[in-house]
Each structure stands twice: as C-alpha cells, then as structure tokens.
Design a protein around this motif. Structure first.
Motif, short mmCIF file in Angstrom:
data_model
loop_
_atom_site.label_atom_id
_atom_site.label_comp_id
_atom_site.label_asym_id
_atom_site.label_seq_id
_atom_site.Cartn_x
_atom_site.Cartn_y
_atom_site.Cartn_z
N TRP A 25 0.83 -1.20 0.00
CA TRP A 25 0.00 0.00 0.00
C TRP A 25 0.87 1.26 0.00
CZ3 TRP A 25 -0.81 3.97 3.59
CH2 TRP A 25 -1.88 4.82 3.28
N LEU A 26 1.93 1.25 0.81
CA LEU A 26 2.83 2.41 0.85
C LEU A 26 3.54 2.61 -0.49
CD1 LEU A 26 4.37 2.01 4.42
CD2 LEU A 26 2.81 3.81 3.64
N LEU A 27 4.01 1.53 -1.09
CA LEU A 27 4.72 1.64 -2.36
C LEU A 27 3.78 2.05 -3.49
CD1 LEU A 27 7.09 -1.45 -2.12
CD2 LEU A 27 7.76 0.96 -2.16
N VAL A 28 2.60 1.45 -3.54
CA VAL A 28 1.67 1.77 -4.61
C VAL A 28 1.19 3.21 -4.49
CG1 VAL A 28 -0.63 1.22 -5.55
CG2 VAL A 28 0.97 -0.61 -5.02
N GLY A 46 1.20 5.70 -10.55
CA GLY A 46 1.18 6.26 -11.90
C GLY A 46 2.20 5.66 -12.83
N SER A 47 3.28 5.09 -12.30
CA SER A 47 4.32 4.52 -13.16
C SER A 47 4.23 3.00 -13.27
CB SER A 47 5.70 4.92 -12.63
OG SER A 47 5.88 4.42 -11.32
N LEU A 48 3.24 2.38 -12.65
CA LEU A 48 3.08 0.92 -12.72
C LEU A 48 2.31 0.53 -13.98
CD1 LEU A 48 2.11 0.07 -9.04
CD2 LEU A 48 4.30 -0.30 -10.15
N ALA A 87 -8.08 3.77 -14.40
CA ALA A 87 -7.07 2.71 -14.28
C ALA A 87 -7.28 1.89 -13.01
CB ALA A 87 -5.66 3.31 -14.29
N ALA A 88 -7.70 2.54 -11.94
CA ALA A 88 -7.96 1.82 -10.69
C ALA A 88 -9.13 0.86 -10.86
CB ALA A 88 -8.22 2.80 -9.56
#
Length: 155
Positions: free
Chosen positions: A21-24, A29-31, A114-115
C-alpha cells in the motif's frame, strides 16, 4: 519440523499489505496495468498441491509409506511437507501484496479509470493467494504422521 502457524502467515500477509500500500501510493502512476493473469498464476500451483495432498493422504491411510516401489517414500513425504511450508509463505505474501493493492484501488475506483480496470486482477490475485495458502496447509496436514495407537497391555 514444526507445523506452520496461521498467526505467522497472517503477520506476513499484513506486512506485505502495508508495504505494498505504501509503495503503490507513491508509484501507482508509473506501474503497468494489472492483468487478470498476473494473480491467476498461483492457481495451478494450488491445484497441484491439493492433488498431491489427496495422494499422500490416501497412502498414509492405507499404510503404504516405505521404500518399496509401490509405496510413497518417506523422503517424498518430507519434500512435500517442505513444499507446503514454502508455498504457504508465498501464498500469504502474495495475498498480502494483492490486498495492499486493493486497499489502494478500491477508494479510487470511482474517480480513476485505471484503478477500476486494475481491481479485477487484484481480486483474482488475492483469491489465488488465499487458495494457495489453503492448499499448502492441507498438504502439510496430510504429510503428518498418523498417531500411533497406544500399546494395549497383554491380558
């Protein structure tokens, strides 16, 4: 070898969910888009482990464990137990990652296209992780040695 504790798996899943969750939150936006097939890759592993569990369970019930060609070798059962422990950890970590992603995606579904598109793949992955943990725990349970009946005193 000690049995896998559910509490350890839940702790691993919680850690993976928070970290994801912290990383996402910082890098969404760049994934790349989340494919449904990304999480589905764990289903075949879970199916193989469940099938192996039924085979081992039947052999143990029939007392067909031993070095003979038509028996299940004890080393094979030990390897299956080790596989089950590793798979339960992988499944818990994967479920945590997908849960962390879902925790980020669900509030944004109505505002970010996108989500909304990524949610399906994350749900499939979360379910796959849980199914893998269940299959691994079943395999580990089937690999346990049966309890010996108590010795009856001679009459």
């Amino acid at each position: 070898m000690k049995p896998t504790r559910v509490r350890d798996l839940l702790g691993l899943a919680a850690f993976a969910a928070i970290a994801t969750w912290l990383l996402v939150r910082g890098f969404y936006g760049s994934l790349p888009p989340v494919s449904v097939f990304a999480g589905a890759s764990l289903y075949p592993v879970a199916a193989i482990e469940a099938g192996l569990a039924f085979v081992i369970r039947a052999r143990v019930a029939e007392h067909r464990i031993g070095p003979d060609r038509h028996q299940l070798h004890p080393i094979t059962a030990a390897r299956a137990a080790a596989l089950s422990k590793a798979s339960s950890l992988v499944g818990a970590a994967s479920a945590g990652v997908w849960l962390g992603l879902l925790l980020f995606l669900l509030p944004k579904r109505s505002t970010v296209d996108a989500a909304a598109a990524d949610t399906t793949g994350a749900v499939v992955g979360l379910i796959a992780g849980v199914v893998l943990v269940a299959a691994a725990m079943w395999l580990e349970h089937c690999c346990r040695t049966p309890d010996e009946p108590p010795d009856e005193p001679a009459v």
